[in-house]
Design an enzyme around this catalytic site. Structure first.
Site, mmCIF file in Angstrom:
data_model
loop_
_atom_site.group_PDB
_atom_site.id
_atom_site.type_symbol
_atom_site.label_atom_id
_atom_site.label_comp_id
_atom_site.label_asym_id
_atom_site.label_seq_id
_atom_site.Cartn_x
_atom_site.Cartn_y
_atom_site.Cartn_z
ATOM 1 N N THR A 116 0.847 -1.154 0.154
ATOM 2 C CA THR A 116 0.086 -0.082 0.102
ATOM 3 C C THR A 116 0.785 1.272 -0.004
ATOM 4 O OG1 THR A 116 -1.633 1.315 1.434
ATOM 5 C CG2 THR A 116 -0.165 -0.610 2.315
ATOM 6 N N ASP A 117 0.287 2.437 -0.493
ATOM 7 C CA ASP A 117 1.071 3.634 -0.397
ATOM 8 C C ASP A 117 0.971 4.302 1.060
ATOM 9 O OD1 ASP A 117 -1.608 4.412 -0.099
ATOM 10 O OD2 ASP A 117 -1.898 5.778 -1.847
ATOM 11 N N GLU A 118 0.185 3.658 1.704
ATOM 12 C CA GLU A 118 0.415 4.214 3.286
ATOM 13 C C GLU A 118 1.596 3.997 3.893
ATOM 14 O OE1 GLU A 118 -2.642 3.602 5.996
ATOM 15 O OE2 GLU A 118 -4.442 3.802 4.359
ATOM 16 N N TYR A 141 -1.773 -0.396 11.046
ATOM 17 C CA TYR A 141 -2.025 -1.108 9.928
ATOM 18 C C TYR A 141 -0.726 -0.918 9.057
ATOM 19 C CZ TYR A 141 -3.416 -1.653 4.980
ATOM 20 O OH TYR A 141 -3.424 -1.830 3.498
ATOM 21 N N LYS A 145 1.900 -3.396 7.273
ATOM 22 C CA LYS A 145 2.240 -3.664 5.868
ATOM 23 C C LYS A 145 3.836 -3.308 5.760
ATOM 24 C CE LYS A 145 -0.276 -4.433 2.929
ATOM 25 N NZ LYS A 145 -0.756 -5.790 2.368
HETATM 26 P P1 NAD Z 1 -10.267 -6.903 2.336
HETATM 27 O O1 NAD Z 1 -10.232 -6.611 3.928
HETATM 28 O O2 NAD Z 1 -11.526 -6.758 1.443
HETATM 29 O O3 NAD Z 1 -9.820 -8.483 2.166
HETATM 30 C C1 NAD Z 1 -8.662 -8.989 2.793
HETATM 31 C C2 NAD Z 1 -8.931 -10.461 2.480
HETATM 32 O O4 NAD Z 1 -7.957 -11.188 3.329
HETATM 33 C C3 NAD Z 1 -10.233 -11.073 3.293
HETATM 34 O O5 NAD Z 1 -10.984 -12.097 2.242
HETATM 35 C C4 NAD Z 1 -9.765 -11.807 4.543
HETATM 36 O O6 NAD Z 1 -10.754 -13.011 4.734
HETATM 37 C C5 NAD Z 1 -8.532 -12.228 4.157
HETATM 38 N N1 NAD Z 1 -7.675 -12.572 5.097
HETATM 39 C C6 NAD Z 1 -7.389 -11.804 6.385
HETATM 40 N N2 NAD Z 1 -6.448 -12.470 6.951
HETATM 41 C C7 NAD Z 1 -6.067 -13.407 6.513
HETATM 42 C C8 NAD Z 1 -5.649 -14.729 6.876
HETATM 43 N N3 NAD Z 1 -4.699 -14.445 8.039
HETATM 44 N N4 NAD Z 1 -5.204 -15.653 6.204
HETATM 45 C C9 NAD Z 1 -5.912 -15.980 5.003
HETATM 46 N N5 NAD Z 1 -6.670 -14.673 4.652
HETATM 47 C C10 NAD Z 1 -7.027 -14.009 5.433
HETATM 48 O O7 NAD Z 1 -8.925 -6.141 1.527
HETATM 49 P P2 NAD Z 1 -8.669 -5.495 0.260
HETATM 50 O O8 NAD Z 1 -9.214 -3.908 0.330
HETATM 51 O O9 NAD Z 1 -9.350 -6.171 -0.719
HETATM 52 O O10 NAD Z 1 -7.169 -5.323 0.123
HETATM 53 C C11 NAD Z 1 -6.224 -6.558 -0.362
HETATM 54 C C12 NAD Z 1 -5.089 -5.999 -0.339
HETATM 55 O O11 NAD Z 1 -4.657 -4.904 -0.910
HETATM 56 C C13 NAD Z 1 -4.376 -5.948 1.196
HETATM 57 O O12 NAD Z 1 -2.925 -6.627 1.339
HETATM 58 C C14 NAD Z 1 -4.124 -4.347 1.290
HETATM 59 O O13 NAD Z 1 -3.284 -4.021 2.180
HETATM 60 C C15 NAD Z 1 -4.055 -4.122 0.068
HETATM 61 N N6 NAD Z 1 -4.356 -2.739 -0.517
HETATM 62 C C16 NAD Z 1 -5.720 -2.387 -0.164
HETATM 63 C C17 NAD Z 1 -6.112 -1.049 -0.553
HETATM 64 C C18 NAD Z 1 -7.300 -0.501 -0.518
HETATM 65 O O14 NAD Z 1 -7.850 0.783 -0.669
HETATM 66 N N7 NAD Z 1 -8.474 -1.283 -0.180
HETATM 67 C C19 NAD Z 1 -5.176 -0.141 -1.235
HETATM 68 C C20 NAD Z 1 -3.769 -0.654 -1.384
HETATM 69 C C21 NAD Z 1 -3.375 -1.925 -0.887
HETATM 70 O O1 DAU Z 2 -4.056 4.249 0.662
HETATM 71 C C1 DAU Z 2 -4.429 2.713 0.547
HETATM 72 C C2 DAU Z 2 -5.104 2.494 1.654
HETATM 73 O O2 DAU Z 2 -6.305 2.907 1.631
HETATM 74 C C3 DAU Z 2 -5.073 0.941 2.015
HETATM 75 O O3 DAU Z 2 -3.870 0.399 2.239
HETATM 76 C C4 DAU Z 2 -6.132 0.630 3.135
HETATM 77 O O4 DAU Z 2 -6.217 -1.037 3.085
HETATM 78 C C5 DAU Z 2 -7.349 1.132 2.719
HETATM 79 O O5 DAU Z 2 -8.256 0.961 3.908
HETATM 80 C C6 DAU Z 2 -7.239 2.681 2.568
HETATM 81 O O6 DAU Z 2 -6.974 3.368 3.906
HETATM 82 P P1 DAU Z 2 -7.689 4.715 4.257
HETATM 83 O O7 DAU Z 2 -7.391 4.741 5.833
HETATM 84 O O8 DAU Z 2 -7.119 5.900 3.471
HETATM 85 O O9 DAU Z 2 -9.022 4.675 3.864
HETATM 86 P P2 DAU Z 2 -10.464 4.698 4.535
HETATM 87 O O10 DAU Z 2 -11.547 4.361 3.398
HETATM 88 O O11 DAU Z 2 -10.501 4.290 5.897
HETATM 89 O O12 DAU Z 2 -10.537 6.094 4.789
HETATM 90 C C7 DAU Z 2 -10.206 7.109 3.658
HETATM 91 C C8 DAU Z 2 -10.160 8.530 3.895
HETATM 92 O O13 DAU Z 2 -11.511 9.034 4.692
HETATM 93 C C9 DAU Z 2 -9.216 8.825 5.212
HETATM 94 O O14 DAU Z 2 -8.720 10.078 5.154
HETATM 95 C C10 DAU Z 2 -10.108 8.928 6.410
HETATM 96 C C11 DAU Z 2 -11.463 9.256 5.942
HETATM 97 N N1 DAU Z 2 -12.798 8.576 6.525
HETATM 98 C C12 DAU Z 2 -13.022 7.311 6.682
HETATM 99 C C13 DAU Z 2 -13.977 6.894 7.161
HETATM 100 C C14 DAU Z 2 -14.081 5.332 7.240
HETATM 101 C C15 DAU Z 2 -13.403 9.436 7.150
HETATM 102 O O15 DAU Z 2 -13.438 10.865 6.903
HETATM 103 N N2 DAU Z 2 -14.555 9.162 7.735
HETATM 104 C C16 DAU Z 2 -15.087 7.498 7.890
HETATM 105 O O16 DAU Z 2 -15.719 7.158 8.621
#
Ligand code: NAD
Ligand code: DAU
Length: 329
Positions: A116-118, A141, A145
């Protein structure tokens, strides 16, 4: 190619599974089916689903049998949940990653770590992060990562594992669990519930469609170099801008917006430079506000049967803990 997709029942992982199946790859999914994992996301794909923990070596060995590559999407992914309790994040995102790397080491399988970019932390001061920048994670988190990424780089250097890392931006699209900003606000707006904006709502995130994210990961799987990291960027928008666009698309009223207590340690701005991946041939196909977000809102409008059952039980308990006091204050 036979590919092990961990976390394939989650949001982005299930989009990736659909992409590989459409391309004719053979896919095995390993997923623990935590609260975020949902077998419904895999409906119609016909892939084998092994339910288990990526931190368990025997399960990984069984699921990975015959696979030439592994793409690791499995993770605990929600920043707010990591603030409430970091332990599971270290278990899955660090120990789980190491367990998968051990498997890749013993089988010589190709490995892609979806990160992730985080991990670059807050870029409030300006500029865009490149892949060689230092890691400055802010939340439990992103720290977990970053720990996973460092394991990957250590396994490349020490054991010669053929691993690459992708670092994607904030991802949106269908099938996202309704705890993250876009699906939470869309489903709340459709139900006339408040939209809890943290702090002033001026935080900036980069928005990337799930299919574009998966196209980037797939390109890295096939053409990325071992030991290399690839950013996958999106479009920059302030949270309040995203919120107003969601109100417009759902037809909900601005009075639903509530500015609530900010997230602890909240990163103000993420921004990455994805030139390296673009030079490999990647280009996003979805815009955010014009194409991707309207289609995503329509998906949630048309798929209440997918998200309504989720918004009860465990979700309710989490929602109360996270928002009840904030919304009352
Ligand atoms: P998500 O939370 O929707 O899905 C995560 C999946 O992993 C789920 O199906 C869960 O059951 C499975 N899981 C969790 N713990 C596990 C374990 N111990 N063993 C096996 N399976 C397990 O997540 P997502 O948003 O689809 O993210 C997928 C990947 O992409 C993650 O690695 C996340 O860090 C990365 N990512 C997400 C975002 C975003 O904005 N959602 C952005 C950048 C990177
Ligand atoms: O940048 C990549 C990441 O993006 C991934 O690695 C993470 O898995 C994914 O959860 C996401 O992280 P963020 O914390 O950026 O996403 P989130 O949707 O939780 O929040 C996005 C922005 O919105 C952040 O600035 C917090 C704000 N927010 C979020 C929630 C849930 C609110 O203001 N209110 C809310 O209730």
């Amino acid at each position: 190619m036979r590919v092990l997709v961990t976390g394939g029942a989650g949001f982005i992982g299930s989009h990736f599974v659909k992409r590989l199946v459409a391309q004719g790859d053979e896919v095995v999914v390993l997923d623990k089916l935590t609260y975020a994992g949902n077998p419904a996301n895999l409906e119609g794909t016909g892939v084998e689903l092994v339910v288990g923990d990526i931190a368990d070596p025997e399960t990984v060995k069984r699921a990975g049998s015959g696979c030439a590559a592994i793409v690791n999407f499995a993770a605990e992914t929600h920043v707010d949940r990591s603030i409430l309790g970091p332990k599971e994040f270290v278990h899955t995102d660090v120990l789980g990653t190491m367990t998968l790397l051990e498997w890749a080491r013993s089988t010589r399988a190709r490995y892609v770590q979806v990160s992730t970019d985080e991990v670059y932390g807050d870029l409030e001061a300006g500029g865009r992060a490149v892949e060689t920048d230092p890691l400055r994670p802010s939340s439990p988190y992103s720290a977990a990562k970053a720990g996973g990424d460092l394991q990957v780089l250590a396994y490349v250097r020490t054991y010669g594992v053929a691993a690459s890392i992708t670092r994607g931006a904030n991802t949106f699209g269908p099938n996202q669990y309704p705890e993250k900003l876009v699906p939470l606000f869309v489903t709340n707006a459709l139900d006339g519930e408040p939209l809890p904006v943290y702090g002033d709502g001026k935080q900036v995130r980069e928005w990337l469609h799930a299919e574009d994210h998966c196209a980037g990961v797939d390109l890295v799987l096939r053409e990325g170099a071992p030991g290399e990291i690839y950013n996958i960027g999106g479009e920059d928008h302030e949270n309040l801008e995203v919120t107003y666009r969601i109100l417009e698309l759902t037809g909900a009223d601005a009075s639903l917006i509530r500015h609530v207590e900010d997230r602890a340690g909240h990163d103000r701005r993420y921004a990455i430079d994805d030139t390296k991946l673009r030079n490999l041939g990647w280009k996003p196909a979805h815009s955010f506000g014009e194409g991707g977000l309207p289609e995503t809102v329509e998906w949630y409008r048309g798929n209440r049967a997918w998200w309504e059952p989720i918004k009860s039980g465990e979700y309710r308990r989490y929602y109360e803990e996270q928002y009840a006091e904030r919304l009352q204050a």
